[in-house]
Design a protein around this motif. Structure first.
Motif, short mmCIF file in Angstrom:
data_model
loop_
_atom_site.label_atom_id
_atom_site.label_comp_id
_atom_site.label_asym_id
_atom_site.label_seq_id
_atom_site.Cartn_x
_atom_site.Cartn_y
_atom_site.Cartn_z
N ILE A 198 4.16 -0.83 -1.33
CA ILE A 198 3.52 0.48 -1.19
C ILE A 198 2.78 0.56 0.14
O ILE A 198 2.94 1.52 0.92
N LEU A 202 3.29 2.65 3.69
CA LEU A 202 2.27 3.59 4.17
C LEU A 202 1.80 3.22 5.57
O LEU A 202 1.63 4.10 6.44
N THR A 232 -7.16 4.32 0.65
CA THR A 232 -6.69 5.40 1.53
C THR A 232 -6.24 4.83 2.87
O THR A 232 -6.97 4.05 3.50
N VAL A 273 7.09 4.74 -2.26
CA VAL A 273 5.65 4.68 -2.51
C VAL A 273 5.30 5.39 -3.81
O VAL A 273 4.57 4.86 -4.65
N ARG A 274 5.82 6.60 -3.97
CA ARG A 274 5.52 7.36 -5.19
C ARG A 274 6.04 6.67 -6.44
O ARG A 274 5.32 6.53 -7.44
N THR A 277 4.07 3.43 -7.17
CA THR A 277 2.70 3.74 -7.59
C THR A 277 2.67 4.20 -9.04
O THR A 277 1.82 3.75 -9.83
N GLN A 283 -1.50 6.94 -9.16
CA GLN A 283 -1.13 8.24 -8.59
C GLN A 283 -1.27 8.18 -7.07
O GLN A 283 -2.12 7.45 -6.54
N VAL A 284 -0.44 8.95 -6.39
CA VAL A 284 -0.52 9.03 -4.93
C VAL A 284 -0.75 10.48 -4.54
O VAL A 284 -0.20 11.41 -5.14
N SER A 285 -1.60 10.68 -3.54
CA SER A 285 -1.88 12.04 -3.04
C SER A 285 -1.95 11.99 -1.52
O SER A 285 -2.06 10.93 -0.91
N PHE A 296 -3.15 9.19 3.11
CA PHE A 296 -2.51 8.95 1.83
C PHE A 296 -3.45 8.12 0.96
O PHE A 296 -3.99 7.10 1.42
N THR A 297 -3.64 8.55 -0.28
CA THR A 297 -4.54 7.84 -1.20
C THR A 297 -3.78 7.36 -2.42
O THR A 297 -3.06 8.14 -3.06
N ILE A 298 -3.94 6.08 -2.72
CA ILE A 298 -3.35 5.47 -3.90
C ILE A 298 -4.46 5.21 -4.90
O ILE A 298 -5.41 4.48 -4.61
#
Length: 304
Positions: A198, A202, A232, A273-274, A277, A283-285, A296-298
């Protein structure tokens, strides 16, 4: 009296027969519909649906068949889309490699170090794409064999950052690991290799889209009440226009196709990554502003 009893018996038998006929129709007809639907489904008609007209066990069976049909149809659509995507993505590096080889064999292009390195780059791109496709297909099909064990996710993330630092130094991009990373002692159920993949993706993505003298930063924060920890990866690169944000986790989606190919991305790193995760229960945002950068935040659940 005998006649009265006889008539009553005839009426009772008639009612029983009609009732049995009605009940059998209530059972047999739905069963016939379900059987016919199962036959069509087995023959490859994945759009088959069974009407759910009651609220009994037969209705549950029909709904189960409909759910299975919808799932099979979705998987078939994914397979077809993946086939189209792969064919499209393989075309460019294969065409480039073929042009180089043909040019060298015809004497039009010199077989010097520069052109051989260009050919090697196209071969490396193909190898990376094939490897990523294999990982993505396993993740989307739920076949990634994750080994979930208690561990410190912050330590894994920090280790990935340190391992990739030479690539950042080579490009002249600063990689900053927040001091709070080494202070995190929280434990989570993680698959270490999946978590590494992941953040490898990123950080590689951030490096590709950040210019020389830019900055990429890894930070973390805990939410004890929610029982989660967030990591992040932020950069001050080119950023992503708002209209593209809803689609960037889709396979082969590129904000700028020509630029992405030039920087070496396969177009499926963020999809991996999605998928990974979510496989870890997280969750990824993403947040981004053009010209300012992207974050990007995991978010991962902690052990309770």
């Amino acid at each position: 009296m005998f006649r009265s009893l006889f008539r009553a018996a005839i009426v009772a038998a008639t009612v029983a027969f009609l009732l049995a006929l009605f009940l059998s129709g209530q059972i047999v007809n739905p069963l016939r519909k379900i059987t016919a639907a199962a036959t069509r489904l087995a023959a490859g008609n994945l759009k088959t649906k069974v009407p759910v007209e009651t609220a009994d066990e037969l209705a549950e069976l029909a709904q189960t068949l409909n759910t299975m049909s919808a799932r099979l149809l979705k998987l078939e659509e994914l397979r077809r889309q993946l086939t189209q995507d792969v064919a499209h993505e393989l075309k460019t590096p294969l065409a480039s490699a073929r042009a180089l080889v043909e040019g060298m064999s015809d004497g039009i292009i010199p077989a010097d170090r520069g052109n051989l390195l260009s050919l090697l780059e196209e071969i490396d791109r193909l190898s990376q794409l094939i490897g990523d496709l294999g990982e993505l297909s396993r993740a989307e099909a739920g076949r990634n064999q994750l080994v979930m064990v208690p561990g410190n996710p912050a330590a894994v993330v920090a280790a990935v950052g340190k391992r990739l630092r030479p690539a950042f130094d080579e490009k002249g991009v600063a990689l900053e690991l927040a001091a709070s990373l080494k202070d995190v002692k929280a434990q989570a159920l993680i698959d270490e290799r999946a978590l590494e993949r992941i953040f490898e993706n990123l950080l590689s993505n951030a490096l590709r889209h950040t210019a020389k003298s830019g900055l990429v930063r890894i930070s973390t924060r805990q939410d004890p009440e929610a029982g989660s920890i967030a990591f992040t990866v932020s950069d001050n690169g080119v950023g992503i226009p708002a209209q593209h944000l809803p689609y960037i986790f889709e396979r082969f989606y590129r904000v700028d196709p020509s630029r992405s190919r030039a920087t070496g991305g396969t177009g499926i790193g963020l999809t991996i990554v999605r998928e990974l995760t979510e496989a870890l229960g997280g969750q990824v945002s993403v947040k981004s502003h053009p010209g300012q950068g992207t974050s990007f935040t995991i978010m991962l659940p902690l052990m309770t």
